[in-house]
Write an enzyme that holds these catalytic residues in place. Structure first.
Site, PDB file in Angstrom:
ATOM      1  N   LYS A 255      55.170  30.934  56.071  1.00 16.56           N
ATOM      2  CA  LYS A 255      54.186  29.877  56.344  1.00 16.56           C
ATOM      3  C   LYS A 255      53.265  30.310  57.489  1.00 16.56           C
ATOM      4  CE  LYS A 255      57.518  27.591  59.399  1.00 16.56           C
ATOM      5  NZ  LYS A 255      58.712  26.729  59.376  1.00 16.56           N
TER       6      LYS A 255
ATOM      7  N   ARG B 285      63.320  14.786  62.096  1.00 16.01           N
ATOM      8  CA  ARG B 285      61.898  15.104  61.958  1.00 16.01           C
ATOM      9  C   ARG B 285      61.502  14.669  60.555  1.00 16.01           C
ATOM     10  NH1 ARG B 285      59.719  21.226  62.606  1.00 16.01           N
ATOM     11  NH2 ARG B 285      61.046  21.424  60.748  1.00 16.01           N
TER      12      ARG B 285
ATOM     13  N   TYR C 283      40.136  35.359  88.352  1.00 18.68           N
ATOM     14  CA  TYR C 283      39.897  33.920  88.529  1.00 18.68           C
ATOM     15  C   TYR C 283      40.984  33.283  89.384  1.00 18.68           C
ATOM     16  CZ  TYR C 283      36.393  33.957  84.802  1.00 18.68           C
ATOM     17  OH  TYR C 283      35.291  34.184  84.029  1.00 18.68           O
TER      18      TYR C 283
ATOM     19  N   MET D  70      39.634  35.248  79.381  1.00 18.99           N
ATOM     20  CA  MET D  70      39.406  35.077  77.943  1.00 18.99           C
ATOM     21  C   MET D  70      39.459  36.399  77.179  1.00 18.99           C
ATOM     22  SD  MET D  70      36.281  33.153  75.960  1.00 18.99           S
ATOM     23  CE  MET D  70      36.442  31.609  76.824  1.00 18.99           C
TER      24      MET D  70
HETATM   25  C1  LIG Z   1      59.954  27.328  59.498  1.00 26.90           C
HETATM   26  C2  LIG Z   1      61.201  26.961  58.783  1.00 26.90           C
HETATM   27  C3  LIG Z   1      62.250  27.884  58.640  1.00 26.90           C
HETATM   28  C4  LIG Z   1      62.258  29.220  59.337  1.00 26.90           C
HETATM   29  O1  LIG Z   1      62.676  29.031  60.672  1.00 26.90           O
HETATM   30  P1  LIG Z   1      62.879  30.268  61.662  1.00 26.90           P
HETATM   31  O2  LIG Z   1      63.383  29.640  62.909  1.00 26.90           O
HETATM   32  O3  LIG Z   1      61.557  30.901  61.850  1.00 26.90           O
HETATM   33  O4  LIG Z   1      63.856  31.178  61.009  1.00 26.90           O
HETATM   34  C5  LIG Z   1      63.324  27.522  57.864  1.00 26.90           C
HETATM   35  N1  LIG Z   1      63.390  26.303  57.280  1.00 26.90           N
HETATM   36  C6  LIG Z   1      62.422  25.382  57.421  1.00 26.90           C
HETATM   37  C7  LIG Z   1      62.569  24.054  56.773  1.00 26.90           C
HETATM   38  C8  LIG Z   1      61.307  25.667  58.190  1.00 26.90           C
HETATM   39  O5  LIG Z   1      60.355  24.749  58.348  1.00 26.90           O
END
Ligand SMILES: *Cc1c(COP(=O)(O)O)cnc(C)c1O
Length: 355
Positions: free
Chosen positions: A34, A130, A252, A299
């Site tokens: 993702k 969640r 800065y 930056m």
């Molecule tokens: C992003 C995600 C993962 C992967 O998690 P990692 O900590 O990167 O291994 C697995 N399951 C779900 C439902 C996720 O949203």
């Protein structure tokens, strides 16, 4: 010379890490790519393992379509399923798998007129709070979906809130709740483990794992002995060197004030490239020698201390994270996690290699 800030993405390391994750857990492994493969390039990463990956996981339909358009044929799971009913025809047409995490999705799925039944991952909220169906409503959800014309198969799944903390009891409690609720459900496929659970919680191993961050070479348990390889190596070069005298400041806010004569290297990388501004004393290497940042990250540029590296010159290579500098350590210096560093990496040239 063009700007020397480069993210080298080593696809062979990605493939190696996928094999490590899959082997450690056993069973099938859904490679989580993702968010553009945590900033590494989803299509490139998917292609690096499309011959062997049991499947991929992405956040939404758009991310999945990008993979299908690139010719990826492996199963692809949408981790939040659909956001509205209108997505269902494309989900079916592109052979995507969906997570069902809420009652409203069940209502839509049961009413929809689909040309083919869908492969459903039914997500339980076993304690993360969640997304996921409340564990008390889970059995009923399973019953209403199983055998329905729109549902081909159901994978039972849940996600951990604290798997990266080996001292926390929470993961075991989540596993316990999941086990109690699902013990009488007739399902063959089950998935609990993210990377941290693969690395730290063998009690969570089921038929499917869902490794994400470990595929990119960062161990969420900060165990440096895990046989993972860094996939992204972020490097740039020194573009200027100056001497600052005792009492003089740099950058800065003048947050660094020299307490002795200090040689300072200016590096072409900054927070607009995704380097965290908060990482004011993060480690870095210059021509392979370890040093650290000083002063504020700006930056487009940042400063490294060259006092102990007399051979450093304009053009010297600086590794900001990768093989010598752990992304985990830079993240820690910035009060964040490697996930965020990778996802934020931008503007730099991305160079792919596969050996
Ligand atoms: C992003 C995600 C993962 C992967 O998690 P990692 O900590 O990167 O291994 C697995 N399951 C779900 C439902 C996720 O949203």
């Amino acid at each position: 010379m063009s700007r020397p800030a480069i993210a080298h993405v080593r696809l062979d390391a990605f493939r190696h890490n996928y094999r490590v994750a899959k082997h450690m857990h056993g069973g099938k492994a859904l490679a989580v790519i993702k968010a553009n493969a945590y900033g590494h390039g989803a299509v490139q990463c998917a292609k690096a393992i499309d011959g062997e990956a049991d499947g991929f996981a992405v956040a939404c339909l758009e991310e999945a379509l990008q993979l299908r358009q690139a010719g990826i044929k492996n199963p692809i799971l949408l981790l939040e399923g659909f956001f509205e009913a209108a997505e269902l025809p494309e989900i079916v047409a592109n052979d995507l798998w969906i997570v069902i995490h809420a009652e409203w999705q069940i209502e839509i799925l049961l009413k929809a007129k689909l040309t083919k039944p869908l492969y459903v991952w039914l997500k339980m909220d076993s304690g993360m709070h969640r997304v996921g169906l409340n564990y008390m409503a889970y059995e009923q959800a399973f019953i209403s979906l199983s055998g329905h014309v729109n549902v081909k198969e159901i994978v039972l799944m849940s996600h951990f809130a604290n798997a990266d903390n080996l001292k926390s009891e929470h993961t075991l409690q989540q596993i316990e709740i999941f086990k109690k609720v699902t013990q009488n459900l007739a399902a063959n496929e089950v998935s609990l483990s993210n990377s941290a659970a693969i690395l730290g919680w063998p009690q969570s191993y089921k038929s499917w794992s869902r490794p994400g961050i470990m595929l990119y070479g960062a161990d969420p348990l900060y165990d440096t002995k895990t046989p993972l390889r860094a996939v992204m190596q972020l490097t740039s070069q020194i573009i200027s060197i100056r001497m600052v005298h005792k009492g003089e400041s740099i950058g800065y806010g003048s947050i660094f004030i020299a307490d002795k004569e200090t040689i300072v290297g200016v590096v072409a990388c900054g927070y607009a490239d995704g380097y965290p501004r908060a990482a004011t004393s993060a480690p870095a290497t210059v021509d392979g020698k370890t040093t650290k940042l000083i002063g504020r990250v700006s930056m487009d540029m940042l400063f490294v201390d060259l006092t102990g590296i007399p051979n450093a010159k304009v053009g010297s290579t600086v590794e900001l994270w990768g093989d010598q500098v752990l992304a985990n350590d830079v993240a820690k210096a910035a009060g964040t996690i490697a996930y965020e560093l990778f996802c934020n990496t931008k503007r730099v040239q991305f160079k792919y290699s596969d050996n």
